[in-house]
Design an enzyme around this catalytic site. Structure first.
Site, short mmCIF file in Angstrom:
data_model
loop_
_atom_site.label_atom_id
_atom_site.label_comp_id
_atom_site.label_asym_id
_atom_site.label_seq_id
_atom_site.Cartn_x
_atom_site.Cartn_y
_atom_site.Cartn_z
N VAL A 165 12.62 37.45 41.09
CA VAL A 165 13.79 36.23 40.69
C VAL A 165 12.88 35.78 39.30
O VAL A 165 13.70 35.76 38.24
CB VAL A 165 13.93 35.29 41.59
CG1 VAL A 165 14.70 34.31 40.75
CG2 VAL A 165 14.79 35.79 42.66
N CYS A 166 11.87 35.78 39.30
CA CYS A 166 11.04 35.03 38.02
C CYS A 166 11.21 36.06 37.17
O CYS A 166 11.39 35.73 35.60
CB CYS A 166 9.56 34.79 38.54
SG CYS A 166 9.19 33.65 39.64
N THR A 167 11.19 37.38 37.25
CA THR A 167 11.24 38.62 36.32
C THR A 167 12.57 38.48 35.47
O THR A 167 12.73 38.37 34.27
CB THR A 167 10.90 39.95 36.69
OG1 THR A 167 9.55 39.87 37.27
CG2 THR A 167 10.83 40.92 35.75
#
Length: 216
Positions: free
Chosen positions: A43-45
Site C-alpha cells: 500500500v505504501c508503494t
C-alpha cells in the site's frame, strides 16, 4: 500530539537524501509530511508513487513534500528503486528514517492494532499540512491498512490556501473553481463590497447565512 494551530515540532533526522533539520527544510513554505508503516510494503508503494506523480501539482502550489517510514535511510534508498518502477524512474522528495519510532510516537502516528514481524506497532498513515507560518493547518490519520486519497489531499490544500487569504470557506465537495461561501462573520455591507453579486439562498429560517460566490 500536535493540535491544529500549533507550531509544528522541529526535528533532526536522517533521510534518503541525507540529514534533515525539518524547519530548515520547509523554510517558511507550505509543506506536507506523510507517514508510512514500513518500507517495501504494497500500500505504501502505491501511495509514494502517486505522490510522486502529483509532485508537479504540489510544486505548483508551493508545497514541499516529505515522507517518513519506520526503517533506515539505507532501506529507503533501496525501496525508492521499487517506487521508481511505477513513476518512470522519477523520485523527487526525501523519505525520513524513523527506525526507533521516536518521531512516530512524538507525533501520535502509531497504529496499535497493526504490528510488524517483530511485534512492534506500525506507523499509521498520518498526513500533516503545515503553513508558511510553521503551524499545523490540517491533520488526517488513516489506519495502516487503508491507503490515502491524494486527490483529496490536493483538494484540501487548495481550500487551505484559498481560505488563508480570502474571507471565504469552502462547502462540501468543493473543488477549485467552484462556488465558495462568504464567511458568516462578514457583515452584509462588507460582503457586498468584497464579493459583488454574491448569491444568497433564502432558507426557511430567514437567516441570511447561506451566501455563495465565485468572485474570489
Amino acid at each position: 500530539m500536535v493540535n491544529l494551530g500549533d507550531v509544528f515540532p522541529d526535528f533532526k533526522a536522517s533521510t534518503s537524501e541525507g540529514e534533515m533539520q525539518f524547519h530548515e527544510y520547509i523554510k517558511g513554505s507550505w509543506a506536507i509530511l506523510f507517514s508510512h508503516p514500513a518500507d517495501f510494503t504494497p500500500v505504501c508503494t502505491t501511495e509514494l508513487s502517486q505522490a510522486q506523480r502529483l509532485a508537479p501539482e504540489f510544486q505548483k502550489r508551493g508545497v514541499k513534500m516529505a515522507a517518513v517510514s519506520c526503517d533506515s535511510a539505507e532501506s529507503h534508498k533501496g525501496w525508492i528503486n521499487d517506487i521508481k518502477f511505477y513513476t518512470e524512474g522519477k523520485f523527487s522528495y526525501p523519505i525520513i528514517a524513523d527506525p526507533k519510532r521516536e518521531l512516530a510516537v512524538s507525533l501520535g502516528m502509531i497504529d496499535p492494532d497493526e504490528k510488524d514481524a517483530a511485534g512492534m506497532p506500525l506507523t499509521a498513515r498520518a498526513v500533516f499540512v503545515i503553513g508558511p507560518d510553521g503551524k499545523l493547518k490540517l491533520s488526517l490519520l488513516y489506519p495502516a491498512t487503508t491507503g490515502r486519497n491524494f486527490d483529496e489531499i490536493i483538494r484540501v490544500i487548495d481550500s487551505l490556501q484559498l481560505t488563508a487569504s480570502k474571507k471565504v470557506a469552502t462547502p462540501v465537495n468543493w473543488r477549485q473553481g467552484d462556488e465558495a461561501m462568504v464567511i458568516p462573520t462578514l457583515k452584509a455591507e462588507e460582503a457586498d463590497a468584497m464579493f459583488p453579486g454574491y448569491r444568497k439562498d433564502e432558507v426557511p429560517s430567514g437567516k441570511a447565512y447561506m451566501r455563495f460566490t465565485k468572485n474570489y
